[in-house]
Design a protein around this motif. Structure first.
Motif, PDB file in Angstrom:
ATOM      1  N   TYR A 175       0.861  -1.183   0.000  1.00 30.33           N
ATOM      2  CA  TYR A 175       0.000   0.000   0.000  1.00 30.33           C
ATOM      3  C   TYR A 175       0.894   1.228   0.000  1.00 30.33           C
ATOM      4  N   GLY A 176       0.310   2.383  -0.328  1.00 33.00           N
ATOM      5  CA  GLY A 176       1.082   3.616  -0.292  1.00 33.00           C
ATOM      6  C   GLY A 176       0.908   4.439  -1.548  1.00 33.00           C
ATOM      7  N   PRO A 177       1.798   5.400  -1.787  1.00 30.30           N
ATOM      8  CA  PRO A 177       1.688   6.302  -2.934  1.00 30.30           C
ATOM      9  C   PRO A 177       1.647   5.542  -4.257  1.00 30.30           C
ATOM     10  N   PHE A 315      -3.922  10.224  -0.667  1.00 31.25           N
ATOM     11  CA  PHE A 315      -5.075   9.902  -1.510  1.00 31.25           C
ATOM     12  C   PHE A 315      -5.981  11.120  -1.665  1.00 31.25           C
ATOM     13  N   ARG A 316      -6.246  11.800  -0.578  1.00 38.08           N
ATOM     14  CA  ARG A 316      -7.144  12.958  -0.647  1.00 38.08           C
ATOM     15  C   ARG A 316      -6.520  14.119  -1.414  1.00 38.08           C
ATOM     16  N   GLU A 317      -5.214  14.269  -1.286  1.00 34.50           N
ATOM     17  CA  GLU A 317      -4.550  15.325  -2.044  1.00 34.50           C
ATOM     18  C   GLU A 317      -4.621  15.040  -3.543  1.00 34.50           C
ATOM     19  N   LEU A 318      -4.359  13.792  -3.919  1.00 28.60           N
ATOM     20  CA  LEU A 318      -4.446  13.425  -5.332  1.00 28.60           C
ATOM     21  C   LEU A 318      -5.877  13.532  -5.842  1.00 28.60           C
ATOM     22  N   LEU A 319      -6.842  13.164  -5.000  1.00 28.01           N
ATOM     23  CA  LEU A 319      -8.240  13.241  -5.385  1.00 28.01           C
ATOM     24  C   LEU A 319      -8.642  14.677  -5.688  1.00 28.01           C
ATOM     25  N   SER A 320      -8.154  15.606  -4.886  1.00 24.53           N
ATOM     26  CA  SER A 320      -8.484  17.020  -5.098  1.00 24.53           C
ATOM     27  C   SER A 320      -7.884  17.565  -6.384  1.00 24.53           C
ATOM     28  N   GLU A 321      -6.812  16.907  -6.860  1.00 26.02           N
ATOM     29  CA  GLU A 321      -6.160  17.338  -8.098  1.00 26.02           C
ATOM     30  C   GLU A 321      -6.549  16.464  -9.283  1.00 26.02           C
ATOM     31  N   ASN A 322      -7.550  15.570  -9.080  1.00 26.28           N
ATOM     32  CA  ASN A 322      -8.012  14.663 -10.138  1.00 26.28           C
ATOM     33  C   ASN A 322      -6.882  13.780 -10.664  1.00 26.28           C
ATOM     34  N   LEU A 323      -5.998  13.344  -9.777  1.00 21.50           N
ATOM     35  CA  LEU A 323      -4.859  12.521 -10.175  1.00 21.50           C
ATOM     36  C   LEU A 323      -4.931  11.089  -9.644  1.00 21.50           C
ATOM     37  N   VAL A 324      -6.027  10.741  -8.971  1.00 15.92           N
ATOM     38  CA  VAL A 324      -6.150   9.395  -8.425  1.00 15.92           C
ATOM     39  C   VAL A 324      -6.386   8.414  -9.560  1.00 15.92           C
ATOM     40  N   ARG A 325      -5.691   7.270  -9.518  1.00 12.76           N
ATOM     41  CA  ARG A 325      -5.893   6.205 -10.508  1.00 12.76           C
ATOM     42  C   ARG A 325      -7.167   5.439 -10.175  1.00 12.76           C
ATOM     43  N   LEU A 326      -8.257   5.767 -10.891  1.00 12.33           N
ATOM     44  CA  LEU A 326      -9.550   5.111 -10.641  1.00 12.33           C
ATOM     45  C   LEU A 326      -9.903   4.182 -11.802  1.00 12.33           C
TER      46      LEU A 326
END
Length: 326
Positions: A175-177, A315-326
């Motif tokens: 788990y992690g970045p 995760f939340r920081e990436l989510l706010s920047e639309n960078l999360v791998r979904l």
């Protein structure tokens, strides 16, 4: 005894296959921290590892001296169950193309990254390396596991027959970045983070998780894995009659129910957690014996409590920047 002189040097041209994945990116970070600056990478657009001729051309052009194979087709229980042929074929192709080409190209040292799912479903706990091929695999990920076992054995066969310096590490759940947070194709911990985050944001009353919550799992922060890979490349040289692969983990496990409760707390979810017992649990317990790596001088440093807080924040920081791998 750990060698005084590292088995790789800053002069080496180190190809990290799969550098954009969670494990590969962590390995790149660890190599850079250790002073290795000649790191070779290639995106999928630049190099299709499923294309044998493309791999051969790339090796001829870039001439790596050390290879870390962290590229793989990965996914959780549902993905493995839905796409068994893809998981087997794609991983076999990636491994064969990279490992064989590395050997034929004169690469002097290779590290293959496996997975703890290679071990039998009911292996004696904690699982020692000798448990490989002593029993039936967990059906929910057997296709991926068979591919990984083949990669381990290919490295072992090339070392035995041709003296190719190939080693393998078997990490526990990571788990992690850089993780994959897809709601159906991700592994358990990132899936839980995504689910509980959404529930916390929506002030939901409850979250339903798969299975009974009783299986035990071990989790390793991916930056610890990166450090383990650099350590193994620098210091581990197994003899001809010794094991050619080692476990990497924390040696500590917890139930999925306990994990869900920790994720709920880390995300701020206040509701109830229910369990859909019609869904599969997977392997009942999977804890690695990490004694061999410890005897060599390496241990994991990042606790789950510390790593989970940082992972949710990232995760939340990436989510706010639309960078999360979904």
């Amino acid at each position: 005894m750990t060698p005084i002189i590292p088995l790789i040097t800053p002069a080496d041209r180190i190809f990290v296959a799969g550098h954009r994945g969670m494990a590969g990116s962590a390995i790149c970070r660890a190599l850079q921290r250790a002073g290795y600056n000649q790191i070779l990478t290639a995106s999928r657009q630049e190099l299709d590892l499923l294309d044998a001729q493309a791999v051969q051309r790339w090796f001829a052009e870039h001439e790596p001296t050390v290879v870390v194979l962290a590229a793989a087709k990965v996914g959780g229980i549902q993905a493995n169950s839905s796409y068994p042929a893809d998981f087997l074929l794609d991983n076999l192709k990636i491994q064969t193309h990279v490992i064989e080409t590395a050997w034929r190209s004169g690469v002097r040292r290779l590290l293959f990254l496996g997975s703890s799912c290679i071990y039998p479903k009911f292996a004696e706990q904690p699982i020692r390396e000798e448990a490989l091929l002593t029993g039936a695999l967990e059906p929910t990920n057997e296709w991926y596991a068979i591919a990984k076992i083949t990669g381990i054995k290919l490295c072992e066969a090339l070392r035995r027959q041709h003296g190719f310096d190939a080693i393998s590490l078997m990490p526990t759940n990571l788990y992690g970045p850089g993780d994959n947070y897809h709601p159906t194709n991700s592994h358990v911990l990132p899936a839980l983070i995504g689910r509980f985050h959404e529930a916390a944001e929506a002030h939901a009353d409850s979250v339903t998780c798969w299975g009974t919550g009783t299986p035990l799992r071990e989790f390793l922060h991916v930056d610890d894995l990166g450090e383990a890979c650099v350590f193994a490349l620098e210091h581990w040289q197994p003899g001809p009659d010794e094991l050619q692969f080692l476990n990497v983990g924390t040696g500590v496990d917890l139930t999925i129910r306990e994990l869900a409760e920790q994720v709920a707390a880390a995300t701020g979810f206040k509701g109830q957690i229910s369990w859909d017992m019609t869904k599969p649990d997977g392997t009942p317990k999977k804890q690695l014996d990490v004694g061999r790596m410890a005897n060599l001088g390496w241990r994991a440093r990042i606790s789950l409590a510390e790593g989970l807080v940082d992972t949710v924040a990232a995760f939340r920081e990436l989510l706010s920047e639309n960078l999360v791998r979904l």
